[in-house]
Design a protein around this motif. Structure first.
Motif, PDB file in Angstrom:
ATOM      1  N   ASP A  49       0.825  -1.201   0.000  1.00 21.82           N
ATOM      2  CA  ASP A  49       0.000   0.000   0.000  1.00 21.82           C
ATOM      3  C   ASP A  49       0.867   1.263   0.000  1.00 21.82           C
ATOM      4  O   ASP A  49       0.412   2.326  -0.413  1.00 21.82           O
ATOM      5  CB  ASP A  49      -0.913   0.019   1.228  1.00 21.82           C
ATOM      6  N   LYS A  71       7.633   5.233  -9.425  1.00 25.38           N
ATOM      7  CA  LYS A  71       6.555   6.116  -9.879  1.00 25.38           C
ATOM      8  C   LYS A  71       6.264   5.954 -11.367  1.00 25.38           C
ATOM      9  O   LYS A  71       5.129   6.136 -11.799  1.00 25.38           O
ATOM     10  CB  LYS A  71       6.870   7.583  -9.554  1.00 25.38           C
ATOM     11  N   HIS A  74       4.380   2.466 -11.141  1.00 23.67           N
ATOM     12  CA  HIS A  74       3.239   2.456 -10.211  1.00 23.67           C
ATOM     13  C   HIS A  74       2.961   3.887  -9.747  1.00 23.67           C
ATOM     14  O   HIS A  74       3.224   4.235  -8.593  1.00 23.67           O
ATOM     15  CB  HIS A  74       3.549   1.574  -8.996  1.00 23.67           C
ATOM     16  N   PRO A  75       2.426   4.741 -10.618  1.00 26.16           N
ATOM     17  CA  PRO A  75       2.282   6.166 -10.272  1.00 26.16           C
ATOM     18  C   PRO A  75       1.417   6.442  -9.047  1.00 26.16           C
ATOM     19  O   PRO A  75       1.581   7.467  -8.396  1.00 26.16           O
ATOM     20  CB  PRO A  75       1.680   6.788 -11.531  1.00 26.16           C
ATOM     21  N   GLU A  76       0.508   5.538  -8.719  1.00 21.53           N
ATOM     22  CA  GLU A  76      -0.386   5.777  -7.581  1.00 21.53           C
ATOM     23  C   GLU A  76       0.186   5.261  -6.256  1.00 21.53           C
ATOM     24  O   GLU A  76      -0.403   5.502  -5.207  1.00 21.53           O
ATOM     25  CB  GLU A  76      -1.754   5.109  -7.834  1.00 21.53           C
ATOM     26  N   PRO A  78       2.137   5.334  -3.056  1.00 23.68           N
ATOM     27  CA  PRO A  78       2.776   6.381  -2.261  1.00 23.68           C
ATOM     28  C   PRO A  78       4.170   5.954  -1.779  1.00 23.68           C
ATOM     29  O   PRO A  78       4.388   4.791  -1.442  1.00 23.68           O
ATOM     30  CB  PRO A  78       1.840   6.585  -1.071  1.00 23.68           C
ATOM     31  N   ASP A 107       5.939  11.165  -1.992  1.00 17.60           N
ATOM     32  CA  ASP A 107       4.730  11.760  -1.431  1.00 17.60           C
ATOM     33  C   ASP A 107       5.009  12.430  -0.096  1.00 17.60           C
ATOM     34  O   ASP A 107       4.242  13.268   0.358  1.00 17.60           O
ATOM     35  CB  ASP A 107       3.658  10.681  -1.279  1.00 17.60           C
TER      36      ASP A 107
END
Length: 128
Positions: A49, A71, A74-76, A78, A107
């Motif tokens: 996650d 990123k 897997h850009p989403e 965090p 992030d």
């Protein structure tokens, strides 16, 4: 946030053990990788996650390179970058604004001297 999966990528085994134990005791699932390459390989097998990533591993900027690669794929996902750069060099590497944080592909940014409680708070903030 109990039940969340955290991937810690850091070459400091003592740091990984301490923070892993703390987060596990808070109900989180933990995966650990001890190098940039191990961390990227882990992301081929697992879907955490959130990623907690050391900036300085094999090279001075390993963490920045890993965060950029993560990123891109897997850009989403965090990422919290942690570093002792400030302590070791006296220079402040923390981003001053969202644009600088985006350039670091992260992030959030924490000093490695942050307590496990501070890391947990940041994880919960990001995953809320």
């Amino acid at each position: 946030m109990a039940g969340k999966h955290v991937l810690i990528i850091d070459d400091d085994m003592a740091f990984v053990k301490l923070y892993s134990l703390f987060l596990k005791n808070k109900g989180m699932e933990i995966s650990a990788a001890y190098s940039a390459a191990e961390g990227l390989e882990a992301l081929e097998r697992i879907s955490p996650d959130i990623v907690v990533l050391d900036v300085m591993m094999e090279h001075f900027d390993s963490g920045f390179n890993v965060s950029k690669t993560i990123k891109e794929k897997h850009p989403e996902l965090p990422i919290i970058l942690m570093t002792a750069i400030g302590e070791e060099t006296g220079m402040d590497f923390r981003p001053k604004n969202d644009e600088e944080r985006d350039l670091m592909h992260a992030d959030a940014f924490l000093d490695k001297a942050s307590s496990p409680e501070e890391l947990l708070k940041k994880i919960n903030e990001i995953l809320a």
